[in-house]
Scaffold this active site. Sequence first.
Site, short mmCIF file in Angstrom:
data_model
loop_
_atom_site.label_atom_id
_atom_site.label_comp_id
_atom_site.label_asym_id
_atom_site.label_seq_id
_atom_site.Cartn_x
_atom_site.Cartn_y
_atom_site.Cartn_z
N GLU A 78 51.08 48.20 24.14
CA GLU A 78 51.93 48.98 23.58
C GLU A 78 53.22 49.43 24.40
OE1 GLU A 78 51.58 49.73 20.53
OE2 GLU A 78 49.44 49.04 20.36
N HIS A 87 55.58 46.82 23.66
CA HIS A 87 56.57 47.07 22.24
C HIS A 87 57.63 48.20 22.85
CE1 HIS A 87 54.03 44.88 19.63
NE2 HIS A 87 52.88 45.39 19.88
#
Length: 449
Positions: free
Chosen positions: A23, A26
């Site tokens: 994550e 991202h």
Amino acid sequence: MNPFFGSVFWLAVTLGVLVTFHEFGHYWVARRCGVKVLRFSIGFGNAIWKHIGRDGTEYQIAAIPLGGYVKMLDAREGEVDLALRDQEFTTQPIWKRIAIVAAGPGFNIIFTVVAFWLMFVLGRADYAPVVTAAPQSMAAEAGIQPGDRLLTVGGEPVTSWSGSIDAIANALLSRTPLAITVSDRNGAQRSLVLPLNRLPAGEDIGHYMGKLGLQLAPPPAIVDSVSPSDPASLAGLRAGDKILSVDGIAVKDSSDLGKQIGIAAAKSPQLTLEVERHGKPMPFSMTARMESPDGGAPRWVIGVTQVAPEAATQHYGPLKALIESFNLTWQRTTDTFSMVGKMLTGQASTKNMIGVIGIAQAANMSAQAGLDRFLEFLGLVSLSLAIINLLPIPILDGGHLLYYLIELIKGSPVSERTMIAGQYVGIALLFTLMGLAFYNDIHRIILPS
């Protein structure tokens, strides 16, 4: 640590580290591309901890630790303030959207390379491929003798036990005959063929390994050290002595010594060991005693440690470790795609899939085996997450990348209706795969190979 709690703990560590890294990929690229990030979440569901950063992003840890997400400013989810329009995700050039979506799997691949690199720098413990075959197994029928050293598998040289098993595992999935070259204890070489085509179809790799029966050979019963004041030391045994028999019963190897001592001492603690020293057999008498080593079950001991199997540790400097890390990452990537391809074509059984229970068990076992093995495990799971997320399944990163590829070709975004339909299809596929993997985990527990 209890195996159950150990599995839960190391699963939490594994998912926590890898999901955070995924994550963060991202998040980091989105920020660099000028996209506003509203929430960075590790886990799903209700937040058990949250913090609002200076950048306005809400950072949280949620109750269900089976993934995570990065929520960006997105016009598809509500009205966007005109002042923030340039920070909204869907208005970004397509190359930025592709970069943001691909960053999660990309960071997982980076993590894999770093984990493998650190493993090689610290030293990857392994054993030389000196093998034996279980009685009446396929390996025994093929001609494997105790103490044989694997030289090549499928025409490729092997220098370690784990490397040999990796090469054999790929052949097991295809169930095709496998050519190997071995050398015996005297150095004489032989060419053999493992008839893997005789394996039954539709089983997992663990079942096939059991049928094959190829095992790491225990070393001869050679004394590595003797404990002062223990029976062996008092009797005169020394490091380097090879134990040939206990009370006249031949000792086959190091794994057999404890068994023979236990059998003989149960009749009488007074033991006679025949030992080879400098090529000459010598008798030694001693009195075994009952102990509970490391708090385990009581057993008969004489106070010796034995020579361990021949080591084949892979320990490199930083540059060589980086090269080996890239090589291993590439090898594992091709192996994974090969397995996926074989399962899709029916060559390999879907029973080889594992779910969260299998991952938890593997996490605990690798952590108990040492830091090098846990780093390898983390690298493998991280690489698997990258590959799975790149599959062209809607709701996964690969599905979004597929939409952007279509947008590049047709010149306009995929319709919202198509995306919603794709989400339903993606959810159905994902839950089907998860259910199958979970079923396999339960089946292995109830009916182990």
